[in-house]
Design a protein around this motif. Structure first.
Motif, PDB file in Angstrom:
ATOM      1  N   GLU A 235      21.337 -14.952 -22.393  1.00  0.00           N
ATOM      2  CA  GLU A 235      21.290 -13.746 -23.227  1.00  0.00           C
ATOM      3  C   GLU A 235      22.321 -12.723 -22.762  1.00  0.00           C
ATOM      4  OE1 GLU A 235      18.059 -10.167 -24.139  1.00  0.00           O
ATOM      5  OE2 GLU A 235      17.334 -12.158 -23.540  1.00  0.00           O
ATOM      6  N   PHE A 236      22.554 -12.673 -21.451  1.00  0.00           N
ATOM      7  CA  PHE A 236      23.462 -11.671 -20.879  1.00  0.00           C
ATOM      8  C   PHE A 236      24.783 -12.264 -20.410  1.00  0.00           C
ATOM      9  CE2 PHE A 236      19.057 -10.343 -20.036  1.00  0.00           C
ATOM     10  CZ  PHE A 236      19.033  -9.175 -20.775  1.00  0.00           C
ATOM     11  N   GLY A 237      24.755 -13.499 -19.932  1.00  0.00           N
ATOM     12  CA  GLY A 237      25.951 -14.123 -19.374  1.00  0.00           C
ATOM     13  C   GLY A 237      26.053 -13.889 -17.881  1.00  0.00           C
ATOM     14  N   VAL A 238      26.523 -14.898 -17.171  1.00  0.00           N
ATOM     15  CA  VAL A 238      26.579 -14.826 -15.708  1.00  0.00           C
ATOM     16  C   VAL A 238      27.546 -13.745 -15.242  1.00  0.00           C
ATOM     17  CG1 VAL A 238      27.177 -16.102 -13.608  1.00  0.00           C
ATOM     18  CG2 VAL A 238      25.866 -17.221 -15.429  1.00  0.00           C
TER      19      VAL A 238
ATOM     20  N   THR B 166      22.141 -23.207  -4.980  1.00  0.00           N
ATOM     21  CA  THR B 166      20.837 -22.613  -5.241  1.00  0.00           C
ATOM     22  C   THR B 166      20.848 -21.104  -5.075  1.00  0.00           C
ATOM     23  OG1 THR B 166      19.699 -24.645  -4.617  1.00  0.00           O
ATOM     24  CG2 THR B 166      18.412 -22.622  -4.499  1.00  0.00           C
ATOM     25  N   GLN B 167      21.659 -20.596  -4.141  1.00  0.00           N
ATOM     26  CA  GLN B 167      21.686 -19.155  -3.906  1.00  0.00           C
ATOM     27  C   GLN B 167      22.807 -18.448  -4.665  1.00  0.00           C
ATOM     28  OE1 GLN B 167      19.465 -17.406  -2.782  1.00  0.00           O
ATOM     29  NE2 GLN B 167      18.440 -18.201  -0.968  1.00  0.00           N
ATOM     30  N   SER B 168      23.377 -19.118  -5.667  1.00  0.00           N
ATOM     31  CA  SER B 168      24.456 -18.447  -6.398  1.00  0.00           C
ATOM     32  C   SER B 168      24.495 -18.759  -7.889  1.00  0.00           C
ATOM     33  CB  SER B 168      25.813 -18.797  -5.775  1.00  0.00           C
ATOM     34  OG  SER B 168      26.030 -20.198  -5.755  1.00  0.00           O
ATOM     35  N   LEU B 169      24.183 -19.975  -8.308  1.00  0.00           N
ATOM     36  CA  LEU B 169      24.333 -20.315  -9.715  1.00  0.00           C
ATOM     37  C   LEU B 169      23.384 -19.465 -10.570  1.00  0.00           C
ATOM     38  CD1 LEU B 169      25.958 -22.242 -11.526  1.00  0.00           C
ATOM     39  CD2 LEU B 169      23.987 -23.766 -11.510  1.00  0.00           C
ATOM     40  N   GLY B 170      23.936 -18.839 -11.582  1.00  0.00           N
ATOM     41  CA  GLY B 170      23.175 -17.936 -12.432  1.00  0.00           C
ATOM     42  C   GLY B 170      23.406 -16.475 -12.113  1.00  0.00           C
ATOM     43  N   ALA B 171      23.899 -16.201 -10.904  1.00  0.00           N
ATOM     44  CA  ALA B 171      24.148 -14.813 -10.493  1.00  0.00           C
ATOM     45  C   ALA B 171      25.586 -14.583 -10.067  1.00  0.00           C
ATOM     46  CB  ALA B 171      23.220 -14.419  -9.344  1.00  0.00           C
ATOM     47  N   MET B 172      26.369 -15.656  -9.979  1.00  0.00           N
ATOM     48  CA  MET B 172      27.733 -15.563  -9.476  1.00  0.00           C
ATOM     49  C   MET B 172      28.566 -16.615 -10.195  1.00  0.00           C
ATOM     50  SD  MET B 172      28.900 -16.005  -5.509  1.00  0.00           S
ATOM     51  CE  MET B 172      30.615 -15.835  -4.995  1.00  0.00           C
ATOM     52  N   PRO B 173      29.651 -16.231 -10.840  1.00  0.00           N
ATOM     53  CA  PRO B 173      30.439 -17.213 -11.587  1.00  0.00           C
ATOM     54  C   PRO B 173      31.047 -18.276 -10.675  1.00  0.00           C
ATOM     55  CG  PRO B 173      31.030 -14.959 -12.206  1.00  0.00           C
ATOM     56  CD  PRO B 173      30.172 -14.864 -10.982  1.00  0.00           C
ATOM     57  N   ILE B 174      31.135 -19.494 -11.204  1.00  0.00           N
ATOM     58  CA  ILE B 174      31.841 -20.579 -10.535  1.00  0.00           C
ATOM     59  C   ILE B 174      32.549 -21.389 -11.614  1.00  0.00           C
ATOM     60  CG2 ILE B 174      29.676 -21.900 -10.499  1.00  0.00           C
ATOM     61  CD1 ILE B 174      30.846 -23.575  -8.253  1.00  0.00           C
ATOM     62  N   ASP B 175      33.791 -21.724 -11.373  1.00  0.00           N
ATOM     63  CA  ASP B 175      34.593 -22.497 -12.311  1.00  0.00           C
ATOM     64  C   ASP B 175      34.625 -23.946 -11.837  1.00  0.00           C
ATOM     65  OD1 ASP B 175      36.558 -23.685 -13.901  1.00  0.00           O
ATOM     66  OD2 ASP B 175      37.707 -21.821 -14.054  1.00  0.00           O
ATOM     67  N   PHE B 176      33.746 -24.780 -12.402  1.00  0.00           N
ATOM     68  CA  PHE B 176      33.667 -26.169 -11.980  1.00  0.00           C
ATOM     69  C   PHE B 176      34.983 -26.902 -12.212  1.00  0.00           C
ATOM     70  CE2 PHE B 176      29.244 -25.253 -11.823  1.00  0.00           C
ATOM     71  CZ  PHE B 176      28.631 -26.237 -11.072  1.00  0.00           C
ATOM     72  N   ALA B 177      35.697 -26.547 -13.266  1.00  0.00           N
ATOM     73  CA  ALA B 177      36.953 -27.222 -13.564  1.00  0.00           C
ATOM     74  C   ALA B 177      37.989 -26.983 -12.475  1.00  0.00           C
ATOM     75  CB  ALA B 177      37.488 -26.763 -14.917  1.00  0.00           C
ATOM     76  N   LYS B 178      37.956 -25.816 -11.852  1.00  0.00           N
ATOM     77  CA  LYS B 178      38.900 -25.514 -10.775  1.00  0.00           C
ATOM     78  C   LYS B 178      38.396 -26.007  -9.421  1.00  0.00           C
ATOM     79  CE  LYS B 178      41.068 -21.483 -12.938  1.00  0.00           C
ATOM     80  NZ  LYS B 178      41.336 -20.016 -12.821  1.00  0.00           N
ATOM     81  N   VAL B 179      37.101 -25.889  -9.178  1.00  0.00           N
ATOM     82  CA  VAL B 179      36.546 -26.305  -7.882  1.00  0.00           C
ATOM     83  C   VAL B 179      36.523 -27.832  -7.759  1.00  0.00           C
ATOM     84  CG1 VAL B 179      34.499 -26.227  -6.398  1.00  0.00           C
ATOM     85  CG2 VAL B 179      35.192 -24.198  -7.692  1.00  0.00           C
TER      86      VAL B 179
END
Length: 374
Positions: free
Chosen positions: A284-287, A184-197
């Protein structure tokens, strides 16, 4: 750097809102989408049976693009606590096993694990970080053969210091532990690679960094749990529910993928269409670009605050969009109230001042904060 987008929000020039981690303001586009969606209830004859599904899939598709995951892996949920209850129902914990969490983690990602541990004879292991470090080493040290679940965020909600989820994911797989994330405090503002995590479950409420309304969120469910048990049994998640004429031909099968975990009465146009408009703003901008821009904003504040003797963690130890300012002594009494009197809005969390800007902030907001602190 992304140009300031303030004109797309109802933020007066004299208001300096640097508190997105508390609640994001809704953009004009989100408000318009919610108002238009609410008017559908005034003419329900224009809301066809198929619309119960299309509004959901419209949101699900955009959420999948923001998270960069498969559409079928996402469920629509009303809250983090709901999503984590789904995770807790589908993850085994045996007597003596532990569930790893962070010290002072947000309560919604604590209570559910305390209850699960109490029912199963497990225990919650709370880790503490070293004073100037991120949380990664403390989490890795706590993972072992007796670990059943690691339930952590990407960055701590109070201090913004990160957990290296890729390293934690590897440790979980080596130990045979499940990984559950509150993003909640990161998705949309900080990249995360679900495939790696490779989390088992991951949830994000929409009303913070996903820039949407309160009362809706997304739940990622790894495909290995797609045959799991939902926490409610509603009609619309069952196979064939698109055919309203045959709803009493009761069926045991579900809609595909993670849709079996969708909340009841999910087809709520104001929430879904508002949240979809908010996700369109991010897309529109990308994370990656958003994270870079917010990192530039928070670092500029940190550099100026350091000249006043205020401390902060460097980016890499903290999330790019999160800045927690520490004071050389005790926090001044009534600090946030005094800042608010100057129309500067931030949060106090523990002994740190949490400053969390977004694309609607400009240099005047930064200078107003610094002037008020001086």
């Amino acid at each position: 750097m992304i140009d300031c987008q303030r004109e797309r929000f109802s933020i007066p020039e004299e208001v300096h809102y640097l508190n997105c981690a508390y609640m994001a303001p809704l953009s004009h586009g989100v408000v318009q989408a919610m108002e238009e969606a609410a008017r559908l209830k005034a003419t329900p004859w224009e809301f066809a049976p198929v619309d119960f599904f299309t509004v959901c899939e419209h949101f699900r598709e955009r959420a999948a693009r923001v998270a960069d995951v498969a559409v079928d892996s996402l469920a629509i949920v009303p809250s983090v606590s709901y999503a984590l209850a789904v995770a807790a129902r589908n993850l085994p914990v045996s007597a003596g096993q532990n569930i790893v969490t962070l010290a002072d983690q947000f309560p919604s990602n604590i209570y559910v694990w305390r209850e699960l541990a109490a029912r199963t004879g497990g225990k919650v292991s709370t880790v503490e970080r070293s004073s100037q470090d991120c949380w990664t080493a403390a989490v890795l040290d706590a993972i072992g053969p007796d670990t059943a679940i690691v339930a952590v965020p990407n960055c701590h909600w109070a201090d913004g210091r990160i957990v290296d989820l890729e390293r934690v994911g590897v440790a979980c797989r080596e130990a045979g532990a499940a990984l559950v994330l509150d993003l909640t405090q990161s998705l949309g503002a900080m990249p995360i690679d679900f495939a790696k995590v490779q989390p088992d479950f991951a949830v994000a409420a929409c009303y913070k960094w996903l820039m949407g309304p309160y009362g809706i969120g997304m739940l990622y469910v790894d495909p290995k749990h797609h045959d799991g048990e939902p926490i409610e049994y509603n009609w619309i998640n069952r196979g064939g529910s698109e055919d309203f004429a045959r709803l009493v031909d009761y069926r045991d099968d579900f809609q595909p993928g993670a849709r079996r975990f969708d909340m009841g009465e999910k087809s709520n146009p104001p929430l879904l269409m508002g949240a979809s408009a908010a996700l369109d703003f991010l897309l529109e901008f990308g994370v990656d670009a958003i994270a870079e821009t917010l990192a530039d904003q928070t670092q500029a504040i940190a550099d100026a605050a350091a000249k006043m003797g205020l401390t902060s963690a460097p980016i890499g130890t903290r999330a790019p969009h999160f800045l927690s300012l520490g004071f050389p002594g005790d926090v001044p009494g009534g600090l946030t109230e005094r800042l608010a009197e100057n129309r500067v809005h931030v949060s106090l969390r523990g002994t740190s001042l949490r400053v969390t800007p977004h694309l609607y902030n400009n240099g005047a907001d930064r200078e107003a904060l610094l002037a008020a602190l001086r």
